[in-house]
Design an enzyme around this catalytic site. Structure first.
Site, PDB file in Angstrom:
ATOM      1  CG  ASP A   1      -5.500   0.517   1.119  1.00 44.14           C
ATOM      2  OD1 ASP A   1      -5.352  -0.720   1.153  1.00 44.14           O
ATOM      3  OD2 ASP A   1      -5.498   1.227   2.140  1.00 44.14           O
TER       4      ASP A   1
ATOM      5  CB  SER B   1      -3.063 -32.862 -12.057  1.00 44.95           C
ATOM      6  OG  SER B   1      -3.768 -32.451 -13.182  1.00 44.95           O
TER       7      SER B   1
ATOM      8  CG  ASP C   1      -1.718   1.182   1.476  1.00 46.10           C
ATOM      9  OD1 ASP C   1      -1.535   2.194   0.762  1.00 46.10           O
ATOM     10  OD2 ASP C   1      -2.579   1.141   2.383  1.00 46.10           O
TER      11      ASP C   1
ATOM     12  N   GLY D   1      18.841  -5.510  -0.653  1.00 45.56           N
ATOM     13  CA  GLY D   1      19.073  -6.896  -1.051  1.00 45.56           C
ATOM     14  C   GLY D   1      17.870  -7.808  -1.059  1.00 45.56           C
TER      15      GLY D   1
ATOM     16  CE  LYS E   1      -5.168  -5.907  11.819  1.00 48.70           C
ATOM     17  NZ  LYS E   1      -4.391  -6.511  12.885  1.00 48.70           N
ATOM     18  CG  ASP E   2       0.964  -6.724   8.498  1.00 47.13           C
ATOM     19  OD1 ASP E   2       1.733  -5.776   8.333  1.00 47.13           O
ATOM     20  OD2 ASP E   2       0.585  -7.123   9.614  1.00 47.13           O
ATOM     21  CG  ASP E   3      -4.420  -4.917   3.941  1.00 52.10           C
ATOM     22  OD1 ASP E   3      -5.081  -5.285   4.931  1.00 52.10           O
ATOM     23  OD2 ASP E   3      -4.231  -3.721   3.656  1.00 52.10           O
TER      24      ASP E   3
ATOM     25  CE1 TYR F   1      -3.005   0.188  12.216  1.00 46.11           C
ATOM     26  CE2 TYR F   1      -2.856   2.480  11.501  1.00 46.11           C
ATOM     27  CZ  TYR F   1      -3.419   1.220  11.386  1.00 46.11           C
ATOM     28  OH  TYR F   1      -4.378   0.990  10.445  1.00 46.11           O
TER      29      TYR F   1
ATOM     30  CG  ASP G   1     -11.889   2.846   6.452  1.00 53.56           C
ATOM     31  OD1 ASP G   1     -12.647   3.588   5.796  1.00 53.56           O
ATOM     32  OD2 ASP G   1     -10.880   3.266   7.038  1.00 53.56           O
TER      33      ASP G   1
ATOM     34  NE  ARG H   1     -10.237   5.205  13.501  1.00 57.28           N
ATOM     35  CZ  ARG H   1      -9.639   6.393  13.402  1.00 57.28           C
ATOM     36  NH1 ARG H   1      -8.364   6.509  13.684  1.00 57.28           N
ATOM     37  NH2 ARG H   1     -10.319   7.447  13.016  1.00 57.28           N
TER      38      ARG H   1
ATOM     39  CG  HIS I   1      -6.687   3.543   4.823  1.00 54.93           C
ATOM     40  ND1 HIS I   1      -5.343   3.300   4.625  1.00 54.93           N
ATOM     41  CD2 HIS I   1      -6.771   4.332   5.923  1.00 54.93           C
ATOM     42  CE1 HIS I   1      -4.651   3.912   5.579  1.00 54.93           C
ATOM     43  NE2 HIS I   1      -5.496   4.540   6.372  1.00 54.93           N
TER      44      HIS I   1
HETATM   45  P1  13P Z   1      -5.023  -0.444   5.212  1.00 53.45           P
HETATM   46  O1  13P Z   1      -4.236  -1.414   6.080  1.00 53.45           O
HETATM   47  O2  13P Z   1      -5.739  -1.161   4.108  1.00 53.45           O
HETATM   48  O3  13P Z   1      -4.163   0.673   4.748  1.00 53.45           O
HETATM   49  O4  13P Z   1      -6.185   0.144   6.127  1.00 53.45           O
HETATM   50  C1  13P Z   1      -5.840   0.810   7.289  1.00 53.45           C
HETATM   51  C2  13P Z   1      -6.984   1.387   8.057  1.00 53.45           C
HETATM   52  O5  13P Z   1      -6.740   1.975   9.080  1.00 53.45           O
HETATM   53  C3  13P Z   1      -8.365   1.226   7.585  1.00 53.45           C
HETATM   54  O6  13P Z   1      -9.298   1.853   8.450  1.00 53.45           O
HETATM   55  P1  13P Z   2      -8.147 -33.471 -11.915  1.00 55.30           P
HETATM   56  O1  13P Z   2      -7.786 -34.771 -11.265  1.00 55.30           O
HETATM   57  O2  13P Z   2      -7.841 -33.430 -13.377  1.00 55.30           O
HETATM   58  O3  13P Z   2      -7.631 -32.307 -11.183  1.00 55.30           O
HETATM   59  O4  13P Z   2      -9.785 -33.392 -11.893  1.00 55.30           O
HETATM   60  C1  13P Z   2     -10.511 -33.062 -10.784  1.00 55.30           C
HETATM   61  C2  13P Z   2     -11.625 -32.141 -11.190  1.00 55.30           C
HETATM   62  O5  13P Z   2     -11.442 -31.250 -11.975  1.00 55.30           O
HETATM   63  C3  13P Z   2     -12.927 -32.332 -10.533  1.00 55.30           C
HETATM   64  O6  13P Z   2     -13.591 -31.093 -10.330  1.00 55.30           O
HETATM   65 MG    MG Z   3      -4.073   2.049   3.414  1.00 52.12          MG
HETATM   66 MG    MG Z   4      -4.898  -2.169   2.503  1.00 47.69          MG
END
Ligand code: 13P
Ligand code: 13P
Ligand code: MG
Ligand code: MG
Length: 366
Positions: free
Chosen positions: A51, A241, A13, A102, A230-232, A227, A285, A264, A20
């Site tokens: 966001d 398969s 973000d 890095g 959040k760690d969306d 603060y 929000d 928040r 937000h």
């Molecule tokens: P975000 O983590 O999506 O930025 O939202 C923060 C927030 O305080 C929403 O009310």
């Molecule tokens: P696969 O074994 O090919 O993933 O098939 C499962 C399937 O798609 C049933 O919904």
């Molecule tokens: Mg935000």
């Molecule tokens: Mg966010």
């Protein structure tokens, strides 16, 4: 034999439009511009949920590649410049460091990466959520990979019948532990039922050891020590398969479970599955929401996306989420709508306590 491909989803973000709620199109445009100029990638898809900007990238350089992380960092820096020009809300919010050093882990952005040999057909689902935290994936990942009432493949597909391995991270004490399901599912649940502290980082196929799912587990607020939002989180799941079918992977989201985040970052609310078009949180929000984009990989090319939660089959889940949201909102500042004290992203408690400390009388010996 297929190519070894790395799928990297890196998100941040770097400024909200408005408040937000969303990402300004100029930032997405900028991100696409920076990524398209890079020779490092096979393919990419830039999108947003609420966001948060999500960079979905394929390449052959493996996980934790310094150049790929630098590219993501530079992209977010360039977007931050645009956000500053437009005076967007919280410009540069998730970029905790002044300079790249890095590896983008620990610098703010969320990272989910997996490296694998591309199968004859490689369907993947990328989940991206806003207004919640990495532990929000615990419930759906358990349902997908360990609950036969969700995933019939665990019962009737011989290639899945032995089960999966869950790598769990203790985000507070920076430790990890792996559990095998179904035999250790009760032990697993002791931990992942506490999603604020224990997060499912990855899931592996038990028999082949192949990686099937990976999530971002950054806890920004813990890293910054204050603060910063959040760690969306994001999460990648490979399907079919011998892995769960796409429909089994989407199924847990038909039941909107309660997650931490929302206003928040300090409230509990239902995780609402939504289409890209519906991914702008508004009410208080929120409520917290999740988008699922499907891609077929073809030599690393991202063939897609398929916007799964646009399906009316998820209308009922949205309706339920709105009912739960309505109910919880009436609790206002009371728990369990408001998170308990240790879980809140910010609080006035220390200040109020300091101001009132002389008014507290000792009850012992009375
Ligand atoms: P975000 O983590 O999506 O930025 O939202 C923060 C927030 O305080 C929403 O009310
Ligand atoms: P696969 O074994 O090919 O993933 O098939 C499962 C399937 O798609 C049933 O919904
Ligand atoms: Mg935000
Ligand atoms: Mg966010």
């Amino acid at each position: 034999m297929g190519k070894r491909i790395t799928l990297s989803v890196i998100k941040a973000d770097v400024g909200g439009w408005v408040g937000h709620s969303s990402v300004h199109p100029a930032l997405l445009e900028k991100a696409r511009g920076v990524l398209s100029g890079s020779p490092l990638l096979i393919d990419f898809h830039v999108t947003h949920v609420g966001d948060d900007i999500n960079l979905i990238m394929t390449h052959e350089r493996g996980r934790n590649d310094g150049d790929i992380h630098q590219l993501a960092w530079d992209t977010f820096q360039a977007c931050t410049e645009v956000a500053r020009q437009l005076k967007l809300y919280g410009a540069g919010q998730d970029l905790l460091a002044d300079a790249f050093s890095g590896n983008i882990r620990g610098l703010g952005p969320g990272v989910a990466e997996m490296e694998f040999e591309e199968r004859a057909s490689e369907p993947v689902v990328v989940f991206m959520a806003d207004k919640t935290e990495p532990g929000a994936w615990n419930f759906p990942l358990y349902k997908i990979f360990a609950d036969p009432f969700n995933t019939i493949g665990l019962v009737i597909d011989p290639k899945m019948h032995k089960g999966f391995l869950f790598e769990v991270h203790d985000v507070l004490h920076h430790r990890r532990v792996t559990f095998a399901t179904p035999e250790e599912s009760y032990d697993l649940l002791v931990f992942i039922g506490a999603p604020g502290r224990f997060c499912v980082k990855a899931v592996f196929h038990k028999e082949t050891g192949e990686i099937v799912a990976v999530s971002s587990t950054q806890r920004l607020n813990l890293m910054a020590g204050r603060y910063v939002g959040k760690d969306d989180p994001v999460c990648i799941v490979r399907c079919q398969s011998g892995f769960p079918a796409v429909g089994e992977v989407l199924e847990p989201f038909a039941h909107p479970h309660l997650v931490s985040g929302w206003m928040r970052g300090s409230h509990s609310g239902p995780l609402m599955p939504v289409s890209q078009r519906q991914c702008t949180p508004t009410r208080f929000d929120g409520p917290p929401r999740v988008v699922a984009l499907g891609f077929q990989l073809s030599d690393g090319k991202l063939v897609g996306p398929q916007d799964f939660f646009a399906d009316p089959a998820f209308d009922k889940a949205r309706e339920t989420a709105n009912e739960i949201a309505n109910y919880l909102r009436r609790l206002g500042p009371f728990e369990p709508h408001r998170l308990h004290l240790e879980e809140m992203e910010y609080t006035t408690l220390p200040d109020v306590m300091k101001r009132l400390k002389d008014r507290f009388e000792d009850l012992r010996g009375r």
